[in-house]
Structure formats: C-alpha cells, structure tokens
Design an enzyme around this catalytic site. Structure first.
Site, short mmCIF file in Angstrom:
data_model
loop_
_atom_site.label_atom_id
_atom_site.label_comp_id
_atom_site.label_asym_id
_atom_site.label_seq_id
_atom_site.Cartn_x
_atom_site.Cartn_y
_atom_site.Cartn_z
N ARG A 74 0.78 -1.17 -0.03
CA ARG A 74 -0.10 -0.06 0.17
C ARG A 74 0.65 1.45 -0.06
O ARG A 74 2.20 1.23 0.06
CB ARG A 74 -0.77 0.01 1.35
CG ARG A 74 -0.10 -0.11 2.67
CD ARG A 74 -0.57 0.40 3.68
NE ARG A 74 -0.55 1.71 3.57
CZ ARG A 74 0.29 2.64 3.81
NH1 ARG A 74 1.70 1.96 3.93
NH2 ARG A 74 0.41 4.03 3.76
N GLY A 75 0.22 2.40 -0.23
CA GLY A 75 1.06 3.53 -0.19
C GLY A 75 1.19 4.03 -1.63
O GLY A 75 1.73 3.17 -2.44
N ALA A 76 0.67 5.34 -2.19
CA ALA A 76 0.58 5.47 -3.47
C ALA A 76 1.97 5.35 -4.37
O ALA A 76 1.82 4.66 -5.44
CB ALA A 76 0.23 7.03 -3.75
N ARG A 82 -6.33 -0.46 -7.55
CA ARG A 82 -7.01 0.43 -7.02
C ARG A 82 -7.18 1.64 -7.65
O ARG A 82 -6.16 2.16 -8.53
CB ARG A 82 -6.19 0.83 -5.86
CG ARG A 82 -6.18 -0.41 -4.60
CD ARG A 82 -5.33 -0.18 -3.60
NE ARG A 82 -5.98 0.92 -2.61
CZ ARG A 82 -5.46 1.36 -1.50
NH1 ARG A 82 -4.26 1.18 -1.16
NH2 ARG A 82 -6.07 2.18 -0.93
N GLN A 102 -3.46 2.55 9.53
CA GLN A 102 -2.02 2.67 9.11
C GLN A 102 -1.24 3.54 9.89
O GLN A 102 0.06 3.47 9.98
CB GLN A 102 -2.07 3.26 7.47
CG GLN A 102 -2.75 2.43 6.58
CD GLN A 102 -4.13 2.39 6.25
OE1 GLN A 102 -4.96 2.71 7.24
NE2 GLN A 102 -4.62 2.27 4.96
N ASP A 152 -2.61 10.87 -2.42
CA ASP A 152 -2.64 10.03 -3.65
C ASP A 152 -2.95 10.56 -4.86
O ASP A 152 -2.55 9.87 -5.82
CB ASP A 152 -3.90 9.09 -3.09
CG ASP A 152 -3.46 8.10 -1.86
OD1 ASP A 152 -3.45 8.69 -0.86
OD2 ASP A 152 -3.04 6.99 -1.94
N ASN A 196 -6.49 12.25 -0.25
CA ASN A 196 -5.41 11.40 0.77
C ASN A 196 -6.24 10.62 1.66
O ASN A 196 -7.58 10.52 1.57
CB ASN A 196 -4.60 12.38 1.71
CG ASN A 196 -3.66 11.76 2.12
OD1 ASN A 196 -2.89 11.18 1.67
ND2 ASN A 196 -3.59 11.81 3.55
N LYS A 197 -5.84 9.77 2.37
CA LYS A 197 -6.48 8.92 3.22
C LYS A 197 -7.72 9.58 4.01
O LYS A 197 -7.68 10.70 4.40
CB LYS A 197 -5.61 8.21 4.40
CG LYS A 197 -6.19 7.31 5.14
CD LYS A 197 -6.94 5.95 4.72
CE LYS A 197 -6.03 5.56 3.40
NZ LYS A 197 -6.55 4.54 2.39
#
Ligand SMILES: CSC[C@H]1O[C@H](OP(=O)(O)O)[C@H](O)[C@@H]1O
Length: 351
Positions: free
Chosen positions: A48-50, A86, A191, A232, A242-243
């Site tokens: 995970r993580g852009a 995603r 996260q 992101d 973003n998250k």
C-alpha cells in the site's frame, strides 16, 4: 534486478513484499513474482501507499517478464490489469500509462523484457530521489521543538525511500530538531497506529498515538504546531485526495490557524485533473469498518448495520498552507498562479 527496501525486495530476480496487514507484530514476506499475486497484494493493502503501489506493480511486471518471457501485448494486458487494482493513487496510473505507451511505440524486434526492466529501474531510482528531495524541502520549514501531527502512513512502508510526509519528519529528526510526532491511528485500517508507529519506534523518533477524533482537542490545547500529510492524487488547482480523515484535519487546522502541508512526489500531480471533484474515490469492503484494523475477530456493531467505507477524501487546495514536492515548496498563491501545471511528470523529458 536486485533491490531491498523496507517493504519490498528483489533478490536474484525473486520479488517479495512485506505483508503490511500483519504489521507491527508479524513480519511476513510474501512471494510477488506473478501479476495475479501482486494484484491481490495491492487490493488487500498488503502492499500500500501511492508511490509503493506503482513501484511494486512495475517491479512485478519486470520480474514476471524475466522469469517467464513475454510479449508487448501480454505486458500491456498485465499492466492494465494491475492498473485496475485501486483507482485513486495516480502514481500507479502514471506508471502504467508510461509503460504501455513505451511498449506500443517499441521496435517489434526488441525484447519487451528489457524495456520493462528499464522502466522499473527508472521508476524506483526516481522515487528514491524524490523522497530525499521533498524531505529536505519540508524539513527546512520545521522549527526546533515542534509538535507535528501526521495521518495514515507515508514513510518507508509506503515508498521505496525515506517517505513523503514521514520523510520530512525523519529528516527533521536527523537534523536534530527535537520534534515530537502525534500519530493519528487512522481508522479503519490503522495505517498510522500500526505502520507509522512501527517506523517511528524502530528509529527512536518520539511519538504519541491518538484516536482520529482527538486531533481537534489537541489543536484547541495548542499542542499541535504543524500538520503533515501525504497524498494519493493532486489536482492542478491544489485540491488533493488522501486517506479518509485528511479533510477533517485540514478544516481543523484552518480553524486553529495551524500550518497544514501535503508532501508528495511531483508524480502525484495529475495534469489531467483540474479539481478535486474529478478524483475517483475508492470505496472499500464495509467489513473493514466493522472489524478492528481489518480483522473480523471483533464484531462490535449490530449485525446487518449499514456501513460507508470511502478509503480517501478530498481536501480543497485553499485549506493547504503549502504543497511540498521534490521540485520545491508551492504556497497557495503560486498554486493559484498555475505552478502545478508546469511540473515535470514521470519521465525526464519536459511535457
Ligand atoms: C506516501 S503514501 C500516500 C498515501 O497512500 C495511503 O493510502 P493507502 O494506505 O490506502 O495506500 C495514504 O492515503 C497515504 O497518505
């Protein structure tokens, strides 16, 4: 291809990822040599993580091509499949668009394996360099003794380098700026409380975990000097995804007149996105909300409850004090003057 980062490694052409759903208490490395494996790893946020999603995807394409041989057509098909894993993080889109464009323009007599290996090496090298640049730019803003609030995980688990927002925090700590980090747990998948805490604890950077709903109270007590988050996807008007929970932090920071920055590689800017309402927002399985950190062991809601689980939200650019990229620091005025339209994207040529 050989490389080793905190959450992804390739040894003699064997690719593995660190399953981030099991951190911080279990460190389990999983095979990721097949596109089908990598698709599932990205889908369930084991990867995970852009920035890391793009790196993991292209590394898998290169490894699979090297192990099994391939054709340009198969590589394009596999690239588009990974691109669909995603929808929000634009880094994956940039990588897949670049790779498919090069494959379509490649000499039919050339070996597509060589092309994808080159793109993979270039993407990884550029991400590491961009991490270092944005971290240095951001750290120049941090004053000695600041309390910094951050959301989600934007460190070496989310990138092949020191990180984006967490990279700034690492660099400020390395420079001896005596900072303290408040870490939003970041429901529902934690996260922040699991992954950012894992990174900060391993490096002795002082931190305190808080529930997401505590940020406003800390700000009202003047215990937060600055907010640093990742992204992101950034629209060219400065709006960004973003998250989930980032928008709330931005509104609270604006109300309390606390500097609020997003930190990202320039490759997170989407030149085809003129405002935040054009950014696709991923909705995920309701079970993630009803469990704890994704696990289903604790069923605390009434059976059959309705659930809404957007993985991201969109923050309007006017709430951002400045955007910290590897290419520099962009304040609201420069963004309104169109500075994000002129950025270099992805490859070395000026677009
Ligand atoms: C430098 S990571 C950027 C971004 O990615 C994370 O999302 P996820 O954990 O769902 O992959 C989060 O939004 C970070 O801020």
């Amino acid at each position: 291809m050989n490389f080793e980062y905190l959450s992804i490694r390739c040894r003699h052409g064997h690719l593995e990822i660190l399953d981030q759903t099991l951190l911080p208490h279990e460190e389990v490395w999983l095979n990721a040599n097949e596109v089908s494996e990598m698709f599932d790893h990205i889908k369930r946020l084991a990867v995970r993580g852009a920035p890391l999603i793009a790196v993991a995807a292209v590394a898998c394409l290169a490894v699979q091509a090297s192990r099994e041989g391939t054709t340009a057509e198969k590589l394009i098909k596999d690239t588009l499949h990974l691109k669909s894993s995603r929808p929000t993080a634009v880094n994956l889109m940039h990588m897949s668009d670049e790779l498919t464009s090069q494959l379509r323009q490649s000499d039919p007599s050339s070996n597509p394996r060589d092309l994808v290996l080159k793109v993979a090496e270039d993407v990884i090298k550029k991400e590491v360099q961009m991490n270092q640049s944005m971290s240095r730019h951001g750290a120049s803003l941090i004053q000695n003794g600041e309390n910094i609030l951050t959301h989600c995980n934007t460190g070496s688990l989310a990138t092949p380098g020191v990180g984006t927002a967490l990279g700034v925090i690492r660099e400020a700590h390395r420079q001896g700026k005596n900072i303290h980090v408040y870490v939003d747990e970041t429901r529902p998948l934690l996260q922040g409380g699991r992954l950012t805490a894992y990174e900060l604890k391993s490096e002795g950077i002082p931190f305190t975990i808080i529930c997401d709903n505590m940020a406003g109270f800390l700000m009202s007590q003047k215990k937060i000097d600055r907010v640093l988050v990742g992204s992101d996807r950034i629209a060219t008007n400065g709006d960004f995804a973003n998250k989930i929970g980032t928008y709330s932090l931005a509104v609270l920071a604006d109300y309390h007149k606390i500097p609020f920055h997003l930190v990202a590689p320039a490759s997170t800017v989407d030149p085809d996105c003129s405002s935040g309402n054009e950014i696709p927002i991923e909705e995920r399985n309701p079970a993630e909300v009803l469990g704890v950190s994704g696990s289903q062991s604790v069923q605390w809601a009434p059976t059959g409850s309705n659930v809404y689980n957007p993985a991201f939200d969109v923050t309007p650019g006017h709430l951002v004090t400045s955007i910290i990229l590897d290419t520099g620091i962009y304040d609201r005025q420069s963004i309104q003057n169109g500075s994000l339209h002129k950025l270099k994207f992805f490859d070395s040529e000026e677009k």
